[in-house]
Scaffold this motif. Sequence first.
Motif, PDB file in Angstrom:
ATOM      1  N   UNK A 103      50.893 -71.065 -50.071  1.00  0.00           N
ATOM      2  CA  UNK A 103      49.925 -70.533 -51.036  1.00  0.00           C
ATOM      3  C   UNK A 103      49.946 -69.011 -51.043  1.00  0.00           C
ATOM      4  N   UNK A 104      50.061 -68.427 -49.865  1.00  0.00           N
ATOM      5  CA  UNK A 104      50.089 -66.968 -49.776  1.00  0.00           C
ATOM      6  C   UNK A 104      51.349 -66.405 -50.426  1.00  0.00           C
ATOM      7  N   UNK A 105      52.467 -67.102 -50.244  1.00  0.00           N
ATOM      8  CA  UNK A 105      53.725 -66.655 -50.836  1.00  0.00           C
ATOM      9  C   UNK A 105      53.651 -66.678 -52.361  1.00  0.00           C
ATOM     10  N   UNK A 106      53.153 -67.780 -52.918  1.00  0.00           N
ATOM     11  CA  UNK A 106      53.059 -67.892 -54.376  1.00  0.00           C
ATOM     12  C   UNK A 106      52.081 -66.876 -54.953  1.00  0.00           C
ATOM     13  N   UNK A 170      51.543 -71.806 -65.757  1.00  0.00           N
ATOM     14  CA  UNK A 170      51.893 -72.167 -64.383  1.00  0.00           C
ATOM     15  C   UNK A 170      51.049 -73.368 -63.968  1.00  0.00           C
ATOM     16  N   UNK A 171      51.652 -74.308 -63.255  1.00  0.00           N
ATOM     17  CA  UNK A 171      50.918 -75.526 -62.880  1.00  0.00           C
ATOM     18  C   UNK A 171      50.762 -75.704 -61.375  1.00  0.00           C
ATOM     19  N   UNK A 172      50.624 -74.618 -60.630  1.00  0.00           N
ATOM     20  CA  UNK A 172      50.471 -74.588 -59.168  1.00  0.00           C
ATOM     21  C   UNK A 172      51.811 -74.681 -58.439  1.00  0.00           C
ATOM     22  N   UNK A 173      52.788 -75.392 -59.005  1.00  0.00           N
ATOM     23  CA  UNK A 173      54.071 -75.560 -58.324  1.00  0.00           C
ATOM     24  C   UNK A 173      55.184 -74.721 -58.941  1.00  0.00           C
ATOM     25  N   UNK A 174      55.165 -74.553 -60.245  1.00  0.00           N
ATOM     26  CA  UNK A 174      56.238 -73.814 -60.896  1.00  0.00           C
ATOM     27  C   UNK A 174      55.780 -73.244 -62.233  1.00  0.00           C
ATOM     28  N   UNK A 246      43.569 -70.301 -55.980  1.00  0.00           N
ATOM     29  CA  UNK A 246      44.201 -71.233 -56.923  1.00  0.00           C
ATOM     30  C   UNK A 246      45.370 -71.969 -56.281  1.00  0.00           C
ATOM     31  N   UNK A 247      46.296 -71.221 -55.696  1.00  0.00           N
ATOM     32  CA  UNK A 247      47.489 -71.860 -55.134  1.00  0.00           C
ATOM     33  C   UNK A 247      47.176 -72.623 -53.849  1.00  0.00           C
TER      34      UNK A 247
END
Length: 270
Positions: A103-106, A170-174, A246-247
């Motif tokens: 999550x931190x990376x995204x 964006x949909x949380x994954x991509x 969010x992530x």
Amino acid sequence: MLDFFRWQDAIDIIVISIIVHRLLLLIVGTRAMQLVKGLLIMGALAAAARIFDLRTLSWFLGKVLGVLVIAIPIVFQPELRKMLEELGRGGSLWQRKKTGKKAELLSHEVARAISYLKGQKIGALIVLERNTGLKDFWRTAIKLNADITQELLISIFWEGNPLHDGAVIIDRDNIVAASCYLPLTENSDLSRWIGTRHRAALGVTEVSDAIALVVSEERGEVSLAINGHLSKNLKEAQVQKLLLHYFGGEDEENKSLLDRLQEDIRTLWS
């Protein structure tokens, strides 16, 4: 009944309960969850129809459920595929939420992209999809299904890129799609100085529970739209915190994401 109840039955019930619980965790926050709620309502109606001997209603619901058995795998094919992929990877069944590191990376990737766009005064509109599916808006856009990276987001909105005029979803994954055109807000009380990007951000949050982040090319500031409300001039730390919520998708003291976002909005001018 206790005379026929075996210890194996207790294990059966516990295992099935765990499996159902974990499967529900996989679909929470997706369009499939709305489907489950709808099926539960239809099931309750069907049961009531049988109890009260409502033959026409029972016949109708039986036909509808029969059609849904065929339609559901087709309509929700992306969600089913994603669920099976998570099961194949293992671990996701037992821990749906992303690790704090992921999550931190995204959140850093998106935050750095927004910071750069803000510094260069490059206009951008990034929509973060939540429970409500946004397929109606990206259906006719340029589908990407790409990893979330700072470089890709910057290049999409770079002036001269054919995709820079629309929104990114964006949909949380991509990154689902780019060059998405969103409905403009119908709020007639807005100042005439509010631009098209901000109106589009408000519009999509009025018809869904999405979150929209806007970078203004005129003022070089970041604005947040959520639930039909607009907050301007967010600080970098606030953007980073919102993205991390969010992530991460994790509840903090049993608060929903929306509650925490609203708390952040209230602190904008403090």
